[in-house]
Design an enzyme around this catalytic site. Sequence first.
Site, mmCIF file in Angstrom:
data_model
loop_
_atom_site.group_PDB
_atom_site.id
_atom_site.type_symbol
_atom_site.label_atom_id
_atom_site.label_comp_id
_atom_site.label_asym_id
_atom_site.label_seq_id
_atom_site.Cartn_x
_atom_site.Cartn_y
_atom_site.Cartn_z
ATOM 1 N N SER A 162 35.991 38.456 49.700
ATOM 2 C CA SER A 162 35.210 38.714 49.331
ATOM 3 C C SER A 162 34.078 38.673 49.181
ATOM 4 O O SER A 162 33.784 39.416 50.432
ATOM 5 C CB SER A 162 35.395 38.901 47.023
ATOM 6 O OG SER A 162 34.847 39.724 47.160
ATOM 7 N N HIS A 168 36.677 43.576 49.241
ATOM 8 C CA HIS A 168 36.715 43.524 48.118
ATOM 9 C C HIS A 168 35.549 44.677 48.626
ATOM 10 O O HIS A 168 35.009 44.597 49.016
ATOM 11 C CB HIS A 168 35.817 42.833 46.996
ATOM 12 C CG HIS A 168 36.774 41.848 45.746
ATOM 13 N ND1 HIS A 168 37.100 41.370 45.545
ATOM 14 C CD2 HIS A 168 38.524 42.275 46.296
ATOM 15 C CE1 HIS A 168 38.373 40.592 45.439
ATOM 16 N NE2 HIS A 168 39.383 41.621 45.829
ATOM 17 N N ASP A 201 41.270 36.118 42.377
ATOM 18 C CA ASP A 201 41.668 37.352 43.096
ATOM 19 C C ASP A 201 42.288 36.164 44.555
ATOM 20 O O ASP A 201 42.166 35.915 44.785
ATOM 21 C CB ASP A 201 40.980 39.001 43.276
ATOM 22 C CG ASP A 201 42.070 39.447 44.187
ATOM 23 O OD1 ASP A 201 43.139 39.222 43.768
ATOM 24 O OD2 ASP A 201 42.004 40.463 44.728
#
Length: 191
Positions: A17, A44, A135
């Site tokens: 991310s 992301h 995540d």
Amino acid sequence: MNDAPPLPYDLLVVGASAGGVGAVSTLLAGLGPGFPAAVAVVLHIAENRRSFLDRALAGTLRVREAADKQPLVAGEVVVAPPGYHLLVEDRTSYALSTEAPVHFCRPAVDPLFETAADVFGPRLAAALLTGANDDGAAGLRTVEAAGGLVVVQDPDTAEASMMPRAGIAACHRPHVAPLPALAAILTGRAP
């Protein structure tokens, strides 16, 4: 002629991310040309933006934005497009999903890791890199439980340490190292 031993896996899944473009680029460069496994990447990205990740990550390996039912090809990197979860459908193809966001993200890392673990089991490797949420931690735990190879960027070397710290906490024995050492582990060149 390649004298390297064969890899113990057929697919490498990578999640990142915040700070992920640079981290994934470094990892892919460390894998080198002729890397024999397929690679799937989730970074992301905002759903309403056009992605140029395939160009940003281009280097020694061929990089493409994933398409639904796209074949899984050894030596090729596919990147999740904005607004879609990237999934492993079976041993030969990927799938895209518009199911609900996971950890407020679509694409999210967990769906890729979990579907890949279901399909490839011990023939899977997963790398969790820099990021500012958790995540990927549950997916990494699923990969480990399936017998796959689990590697995590050293949080002290990550631009955002939350994602790697969550991955380490979720697993029993992840390999934790800075990016160049992770590439060495994944290619079998680590001492």
